[in-house]
Design an enzyme around this catalytic site. Sequence first.
Site, mmCIF file in Angstrom:
data_model
loop_
_atom_site.group_PDB
_atom_site.id
_atom_site.type_symbol
_atom_site.label_atom_id
_atom_site.label_comp_id
_atom_site.label_asym_id
_atom_site.label_seq_id
_atom_site.Cartn_x
_atom_site.Cartn_y
_atom_site.Cartn_z
ATOM 1 N N ARG B 14 -89.135 64.171 -48.798
ATOM 2 C CA ARG B 14 -88.068 63.446 -49.514
ATOM 3 C C ARG B 14 -88.091 63.793 -50.996
ATOM 4 N NH1 ARG B 14 -90.307 57.588 -51.103
ATOM 5 N NH2 ARG B 14 -92.482 57.895 -50.587
ATOM 6 N N GLU B 62 -73.853 51.384 -45.918
ATOM 7 C CA GLU B 62 -73.980 52.778 -45.496
ATOM 8 C C GLU B 62 -72.707 53.326 -44.867
ATOM 9 O OE1 GLU B 62 -76.071 50.326 -44.795
ATOM 10 O OE2 GLU B 62 -77.883 50.836 -45.903
ATOM 11 N N PHE B 87 -80.954 54.022 -41.281
ATOM 12 C CA PHE B 87 -79.755 53.320 -41.767
ATOM 13 C C PHE B 87 -78.530 54.229 -41.795
ATOM 14 C CE2 PHE B 87 -83.188 50.937 -44.264
ATOM 15 C CZ PHE B 87 -83.467 50.133 -43.169
ATOM 16 N N ASP B 121 -93.774 49.622 -43.288
ATOM 17 C CA ASP B 121 -92.494 48.904 -43.152
ATOM 18 C C ASP B 121 -92.118 48.604 -41.699
ATOM 19 O OD1 ASP B 121 -91.924 48.463 -45.779
ATOM 20 O OD2 ASP B 121 -90.718 50.280 -46.030
ATOM 21 N N GLN B 125 -87.300 50.029 -39.869
ATOM 22 C CA GLN B 125 -86.997 51.123 -40.809
ATOM 23 C C GLN B 125 -87.334 52.497 -40.234
ATOM 24 O OE1 GLN B 125 -86.407 49.258 -44.119
ATOM 25 N NE2 GLN B 125 -86.522 47.737 -42.493
ATOM 26 N N ARG B 171 -91.318 60.241 -45.348
ATOM 27 C CA ARG B 171 -91.802 59.454 -46.474
ATOM 28 C C ARG B 171 -93.112 59.996 -47.045
ATOM 29 N NH1 ARG B 171 -95.383 54.206 -46.221
ATOM 30 N NH2 ARG B 171 -95.680 53.932 -48.452
#
Lengths: 273, 319
Positions: B14, B62, B87, B121, B125, B171
């Site tokens: 990312r 979104e 999302f 999380d 997610q 991530r």
Amino acid sequence: MTRTSDLSELQSIARTVRRDIIEMIGTAKSGHPGGSLSAVEILVTLYFDVMKHDPANPTWALRDRFILSKGHAAPVLYSVLAETGYTPKDQLNTLRRIGSIYQGHPDRRFIPALEASTGSLGVGLSLGLGMAEAARLDKSPSRTYVVLGDGEIQEGQIWEAAMYGGFHKVDNIVAILDNNRLQLDGWVKDIMGIEPLAEKWTAFGWHVIEVDGHDIVALQAAFAEAEATKGKPSILIAHTVKGKGVSFMENNPKYHGVAPTKEEVELALKEIG
Amino acid sequence: MAAKYELKLGAATREAFGKALVELGKENENVVVCDADLSKSTFTHLFGKEFPERFFSCGIAEANMVSIGAGLASSGKIAFVASFSAFVLNKGFEQLRVNVAYSGIPLKVVGTHSGISIGEDGPSQMSVEDLSLACSLAGFTVISPADEPSMFALVKQAAYHPGPVFIRAGRVKVPVIYGPDQKFVIGKGIQLTEGTDITLISTGLMVAECLRAAEMLEAEGLSVRVIDLHTVKPLDRELIGKAAAETGCIVVAEEHLVDSGLGVRVAQVVAETSPCVMEFHGVNDTYAESGLPEEVLVKYKMTGADVAVTARRAYGRKK
């Protein structure tokens, strides 16, 4: 194409468009006459008077953009595109047939002059905001017009878009709500009420103009007011009649998505004149 | 030989994405970016800081973001929209289908925090179905880079790709596989090691785990081919077919639901080219749980040692 601000000429074009709609849907034996007829004056005023566009040059960068977010009213858009010279008029009666450019809902793979393929409700206003943002970034005078159905604004994405437009002060977009008060299952007020409309849009930061959606002069004035309004997006709440111009279709939920029979086509054409 | 890869920890993919965006922004003023209140997590804030007028903050919405991105792209912008994979794909799927795929709009969609390695999380997610969703959008190209250099290079290439693209980012920091001279081409897989007994095919962070598995298997005397399919759609049919023909045994490993991701797509190509023994390693019809990323990866069998177990089973069937 004929560009005109003259009332009687625009009214005459509107009659032609109504005839096209009835003939197309009658021939196809399926389609959505009610919501096409309610939007006739809105599209005729936009395409023949208000919008800056050029059928000879559909990709002109500075053109105004039009999105029919209530895509099931495709016949009114097809008629206007044909009458302005974007698409062949003699093929209108191929509506909904296999291979036709006049697909059941607007499809830009078949008609490149369309800004958007629509038909799934609720997405058109956001798409228009993207086009309007691109124009602002380019400092282009291009404006974006999006026609929404009243039932359509039950979709949540409309309110995401409303929030964005108001917050970001997107003043080069105009939404036109074809408030014909009917949706497929019946009266909007009975299915999922959307009032108070003006208060809702005002609260989201939009300049609200209420207008008789069949009064061309009033529509011309409303579009001028929208263009003069800076610092916020505008929405025309166009009060319309579903099935307008054909007495047995007016305010009749049956004609949301049912085609007129051969006899009904004749009756309707006689009435439209 | 897999041992030649040192696998030193590099940046998260990312972060590489965010850096690539800034470079794109510098070289092309047509590049615009939309984000949905996750810009510090997706690293689009780097672009937003540098080019505020070309950064569109869409709030936590979104669906609206995807359509706005489509509008920008259809007006000639090189538009990126970014959020967590879970999302942007799930909440924006209808918009990706109608405004982007069906409409043929070349929007670039980037999903970060993909897979179960997001960790703490937890499952709301975590995206374990993003490759499946993205691949089901007709006309989309789907890219899932394994490390920092490949992400950086492929984001830059994707910007100029003529069609819509989904890019899967993660991530956590991941090992660096590629050197500075490596060339990446959308649609072309990369063979990382030679091998004749078995092929390990993977994408994303599992590529490094496959290299670790290969090293273990090589120590046992096996000759292992490792392939990175950074482009999940369209697949590199030639490279897959060749591996199937030459090794006769393929294991696909992915940080994704095992019955709807890369593996089934590779199996389709193998069936059509050179049918051979295959095994599939991934997340088994479940949603994982919270925990440190490395703990979650271990518990859900996403390590090189786990891939090696599957590979031995496959090789046993081959013999």
